[in-house]
Scaffold this motif. Structure first.
Motif, short mmCIF file in Angstrom:
data_model
loop_
_atom_site.label_atom_id
_atom_site.label_comp_id
_atom_site.label_asym_id
_atom_site.label_seq_id
_atom_site.Cartn_x
_atom_site.Cartn_y
_atom_site.Cartn_z
N ILE A 114 0.95 -1.28 -0.07
CA ILE A 114 -0.03 -0.02 -0.11
C ILE A 114 0.80 1.25 -0.04
O ILE A 114 0.60 2.23 -0.85
N HIS A 115 1.81 1.48 0.91
CA HIS A 115 2.66 2.46 0.93
C HIS A 115 4.17 1.89 0.95
O HIS A 115 4.94 2.50 1.98
N GLY A 116 4.42 0.89 0.25
CA GLY A 116 5.79 0.48 0.37
C GLY A 116 5.62 -1.01 0.79
O GLY A 116 4.95 -1.47 1.25
N TYR A 117 6.87 -1.72 0.46
CA TYR A 117 6.75 -3.27 0.67
C TYR A 117 7.73 -3.44 1.87
O TYR A 117 7.37 -3.72 2.71
N ARG A 118 8.74 -2.96 1.79
CA ARG A 118 9.95 -3.24 2.85
C ARG A 118 10.40 -1.65 3.16
O ARG A 118 10.43 -1.50 4.28
N THR A 119 10.72 -0.96 2.15
CA THR A 119 10.93 0.36 2.71
C THR A 119 9.60 1.10 2.69
O THR A 119 9.07 1.01 1.50
N ILE A 120 9.45 1.77 3.71
CA ILE A 120 8.06 2.03 3.90
C ILE A 120 7.77 3.60 3.68
O ILE A 120 8.58 4.44 4.39
N PHE A 121 6.97 4.08 2.90
CA PHE A 121 6.96 5.66 2.51
C PHE A 121 5.60 5.96 3.58
O PHE A 121 4.97 5.46 4.27
N PRO A 122 5.79 7.51 3.42
CA PRO A 122 4.32 7.66 4.42
C PRO A 122 3.07 7.07 3.92
O PRO A 122 2.72 6.62 2.84
N LYS A 372 19.09 -8.04 -3.38
CA LYS A 372 19.67 -6.99 -3.95
C LYS A 372 18.76 -5.76 -4.13
O LYS A 372 18.94 -4.69 -4.59
N THR A 373 17.43 -5.98 -3.86
CA THR A 373 16.40 -4.99 -4.19
C THR A 373 15.53 -4.00 -2.89
O THR A 373 15.33 -3.16 -3.11
N LEU A 374 15.74 -5.09 -1.79
CA LEU A 374 14.97 -4.29 -0.67
C LEU A 374 15.78 -3.24 0.12
O LEU A 374 16.90 -3.64 0.22
N LYS A 375 15.09 -2.06 0.34
CA LYS A 375 15.75 -1.30 1.06
C LYS A 375 17.27 -0.85 0.74
O LYS A 375 18.09 -0.59 1.57
N THR A 376 17.29 -0.45 -0.44
CA THR A 376 18.53 -0.11 -1.05
C THR A 376 18.77 1.37 -0.63
O THR A 376 17.80 2.21 -0.32
N PRO A 377 20.05 1.95 -0.57
CA PRO A 377 20.00 3.31 -0.40
C PRO A 377 19.43 4.29 -1.34
O PRO A 377 18.66 5.35 -0.79
N GLU A 378 18.98 4.06 -2.65
CA GLU A 378 18.26 5.01 -3.39
C GLU A 378 16.77 4.77 -2.90
O GLU A 378 16.03 5.75 -2.79
N LYS A 379 16.41 3.77 -2.55
CA LYS A 379 14.96 3.74 -1.99
C LYS A 379 14.83 4.43 -0.59
O LYS A 379 13.88 5.05 -0.39
N LEU A 380 15.88 4.27 0.28
CA LEU A 380 15.59 4.96 1.58
C LEU A 380 15.64 6.28 1.32
O LEU A 380 15.04 7.11 1.94
N ALA A 381 16.53 6.97 0.40
CA ALA A 381 16.90 8.42 -0.14
C ALA A 381 15.17 8.74 -0.36
O ALA A 381 14.85 9.95 -0.21
N LEU A 382 14.62 7.93 -1.37
CA LEU A 382 13.29 7.88 -1.81
C LEU A 382 12.38 8.40 -0.75
O LEU A 382 11.41 9.30 -0.55
N ALA A 383 12.41 7.29 0.23
CA ALA A 383 11.40 7.47 1.37
C ALA A 383 11.64 8.79 2.23
O ALA A 383 10.74 9.37 2.74
N ASN A 385 12.87 11.59 1.13
CA ASN A 385 12.32 12.79 0.38
C ASN A 385 10.73 12.57 0.53
O ASN A 385 10.08 13.95 0.70
N ALA A 386 10.16 11.71 0.46
CA ALA A 386 8.73 11.42 0.71
C ALA A 386 8.39 11.96 1.75
O ALA A 386 7.33 12.83 1.73
N ALA A 387 8.88 11.71 2.98
CA ALA A 387 8.55 11.97 4.15
C ALA A 387 8.88 13.65 4.40
O ALA A 387 7.68 14.18 4.98
N LEU A 388 9.85 13.94 3.85
CA LEU A 388 9.96 15.45 4.08
C LEU A 388 8.95 16.32 3.23
O LEU A 388 8.59 17.39 3.86
#
Ligand code: NOJ
Length: 738
Positions: A114-122, A372-383, A385-388
């Motif tokens: 719904i709002h992310g699988y492992r990297t969770i967005f707002p 290789k896919t879950l919680k990569t640095p790029e996804k954490l950066a996206l999360a 930015n999304a939260a900000l």
């Protein structure tokens, strides 16, 4: 050089050709058209296999299948599962279906991403406060990648229910109260999940839910019945679903609710009539969890078979969790209660999507992908930015915020400041609390020089001594950051509340903190609008942080200390009190609109009729001015278009972003129209002193609306408003003349 074919190649070609030996069925030909493959496959299926493809069953919470799934898959009678995921479980179950069943039809694996699988967005309501569809699209795309890596090919998202009653816990899952904002976000999320081709690697099928009207649950009580006028359905509840269809969504989920006396899961007029007939939707429709069986409790179906007949005949293709299609379908078909045409149409729709999704060719997931896919640095950066971008500054008296990173002593009070699970929100898939950054950790990272005193203070059930300790600690600080709001489980499914007050003793704690005479910044974590009136009247600063996801605490801390400038806007009205609910900006005017000086007008004798914070509201550390509204041409024909432009300027010394919002009001029509309707928005980032002229277009799509006889732009005067919320702003006029 002559081109001789080797004898081995020749034998292979002959063997593969239908004229030689065993025939290769058309449905196995990856190059054939999906519709042709589906038709070929359908022709080979038994009645039991057909109903089996319409069955979706639930796995176990950790991702495993159930024992019965193996046998059903082997019999070719398990179309799909929800919750089965990760390579070990998904591949084992898939093997039964693909390699051991008669026809080898793969299982379609679904999950609530719904709002992310492992990297969770707002949470979606918080993400909507960004007013930035591209960010929602990027989050959905990242979530799709993660979901794909664990064997999933279908998510039950986006949830596009318009909701105007914060008592309803599921308000957290949607985009808020507005059809226009909701439509833009629905389309963005569909694009994010599916991309240009949902059959491609890293993409998943999306599902627009819950069709339809679920968010209008009477009294905000989850699963409750709804009565919604045709006008409200067409102009408010349908549009985000239509936007999802236009963006290419391939599945729909029916809702739990009874709608005007016909439960959504058996609502033929909406499923076959509106969705398929009027809108030309070509995908398939799944029921909600046991909602086919629930037709009996609704009082629509007499028994299980009747429920299956009514749902399938209404156009519900796949049955989630209850097993009535599979169990009663064959006999109902034989008795002529289900038509062969309806059954075949449903099976074809499911099969065709399975072909298009590519799972016949790629039924298994590579176990190495996940890591290789879950919680990569790029996804954490996206999360992050999304939260900000989802932060909404509700109050900032005397420019208390941002705090100086050089500040000496900071008291962080409230259990939510140190709770990982509560950063993630109520539908956080395989998000792990351990991954989440808390507010306390965020502040430590951002203001390393500050000496922090932390006390959990008073959440629900706190003892007197907890409060005393929190207040004593706070009294020693230069500034108090009070984290208040709701724990993650207080919103979401089956989490309706009759109260919108801060739960537990939180208000009492805030009252005592105020008495310390230290400046108090309230950070609110929540999944729904809460009553923040006391906070607004008594505290200098309030930051709405929602449930901001894996990187949430860091985002809040960066915002509080000025490393980021908040620019989010409320996607939903915040009432002063629960008694005002439902309260939303796009209401009709009445014949006696509220007038503080006139008793006999539409208002309350014990409270203001105004919301605490209107839809679209939110502050920034910067200040912006709006000027120079122009409508050109000022008069158009009903099919014509006008441009509305205005200037927005950053009049502060800090770069920041502002959401320019355009509203219309159709002043007089053949039916009454809302006092305002959002018809355009743009979030712009401006340097100090920078100005920009924004241009919006108003045409039939924005000016028209659905009335009893169809869709039309009616001649007459339209008021135009441009500003930074649904209240106030610049004003102009557009005239539509035949
Ligand atoms: C019930 C919920 O209403 C729906 O949103 C969800 O997708 C399904 N359960 C599956 O978990």
């Amino acid at each position: 050089m002559k081109n001789y074919m080797s004898s081995a190649a020749l034998i292979f070609l002959l063997a593969a050709s239908p004229a030689f030996g065993a025939e290769v069925p058309l449905y196995k030909d990856a190059k054939a058209a999906p519709a042709a493959r589906a038709a070929d496959l359908l022709g080979r299926m038994t009645v039991e296999e057909k109903f089996g493809q319409l069955q979706q069953l639930d796995g176990l919470w950790e991702g495993n299948y159930r024992e019965e799934h193996l046998a059903l898959a082997r019999e070719g009678r398990l179309g799909s599962t929800l919750n089965v995921r990760t390579a070990p479980f998904a591949n084992t179950l898939q093997k039964e279906a693909v390699e051991r069943s008669r026809l080898g039809i793969p299982v379609l694996f679904a999950f609530d991403v719904i709002h992310g699988y492992r990297t969770i967005f707002p949470v979606p309501l918080g993400e909507s406060a960004q007013w930035e569809p591209q960010l929602a699209e990027a989050a959905a795309s990242a979530a799709a990648e993660e979901a794909y890596s664990v064997g999933l090919k279908w998510t039950f998202a986006p949830m596009v229910d318009i909701a105007r009653d914060p008592r309803w816990g599921r308000i957290v899952e949607g985009s808020g109260e507005d059809a226009y904002l909701g439509s833009k976000l629905a389309a963005a999320r569909v694009r994010g999940f599916q991309g240009a081709d949902y059959g491609a690697p890293w993409k998943v099928m999306a599902c627009a839910k819950h069709w339809v009207g679920y968010g209008a649950a009477e009294a905000g009580r989850d699963y409750n019945s709804t009565d919604i006028s045709e006008s409200a359905l067409r102009n408010v509840y349908f549009p985000p679903f239509k936007a999802a269809v236009d963006a290419g969504v391939v599945t729909f989920m029916t809702a739990f609710n009874d709608l005007n006396g016909v439960p959504s899961t058996a609502n033929k007029r909406n499923i076959s009539g509106v969705l398929r007939g009027e809108w030309g939707f070509k995908g398939f429709v799944v029921s909600d969890y046991t909602s086919v069986k629930e037709l009996i409790l609704h009082g629509l179906a007499a028994d299980g078979e009747d429920a299956a007949v009514k749902a399938l005949s209404a156009g519900v293709d796949m049955e989630m969790v209850s097993t009535l299609y599979r169990e009663t379908g064959p006999a109902a078909l034989a008795a002529g209660k289900i038509s062969q045409a309806d059954l075949d149409a449903s099976v074809l729709r499911v099969l065709e999507l399975k072909f298009r999704a590519g799972i016949f060719e790629n039924p298994y997931i590579d176990p190495a992908l996940e890591a290789k896919t879950l919680k990569t640095p790029e996804k954490l950066a996206l999360a992050l930015n999304a939260a900000l971008n989802s932060m909404v500054l509700l109050k900032n008296e005397g420019a208390l915020l941002p705090l100086s990173p050089g500040i000496k002593k900071v008291a962080v009070i409230g259990a939510l400041a140190d709770s990982r699970a509560d950063m993630l929100g109520s539908w956080s898939a395989d998000g792990k609390p351990a991954d989440a950054v808390t507010l306390l950790e965020g502040i430590r990272a951002v203001a390393p020089g500050a000496s922090l005193v932390y006390s959990s203070g008073a959440f629900a059930g706190a003892a007197d001594k907890d409060l005393d300790r929190a207040v004593a600690e706070a009294a020693k600080a230069d500034v108090i950051i009070a984290a208040v709001g709701e724990t993650f489980d207080l919103s979401g499914e089956a989490a309706s509340r009759v109260s919108l007050a801060l739960p537990g003793r939180q208000l009492e704690l805030l009252e005592r903190l105020k008495k310390t005479d230290k400046p108090v910044v309230a950070v609110v974590f929540n999944g729904r609008p809460l009553e923040l009136g006391w906070l607004n009247d008594n505290l200098p600063a309030i930051l709405e942080a929602w449930q901001p996801g894996t990187q949430g605490g860091l985002a809040v801390a960066q915002t509080l200390f000025g490393l980021a400038n908040p620019g989010g806007k409320l996607p939903i009205t915040f009432p002063r009190s629960v008694g005002q609910v439902p309260i939303y900006y796009g209401h009709r005017n009445t014949g006696r609109p509220p007038d503080a000086k006139e008793k006999y007008t539409s208002k309350y004798i014990d409270s203001s009729f105004e919301p605490l914070y209107p839809f679209g509201y939110g502050l920034s550390y910067s200040s912006f001015s709006f000027s120079g509204l122009e409508v050109s041409p000022a008069v158009i024909a009903p099919g014509g278009k006008a441009q509305v432009s205005f200037e927005i300027k950053n009049i502060s010394r800090r770069a920041g972003s502002e959401v320019a919002q355009l509203y219309i009001r159709d002043e007089a029509g053949s039916e009454t129209r809302p006092v305002r309707e959002l018809k355009g928005f743009q979030r712009v980032t401006l340097a100090p002193g920078e100005a920009r002229r924004l241009i919006f277009e108003l045409g039939p799509e924005e000016l028209g609306w659905y009335y009893a006889g169809g869709y039309a732009v009616e001649p007459g005067r339209f008021k135009i408003y441009a500003g930074n919320s649904s209240a106030g702003g610049l004003e102009g006029v557009l005239e539509v003349k035949p």
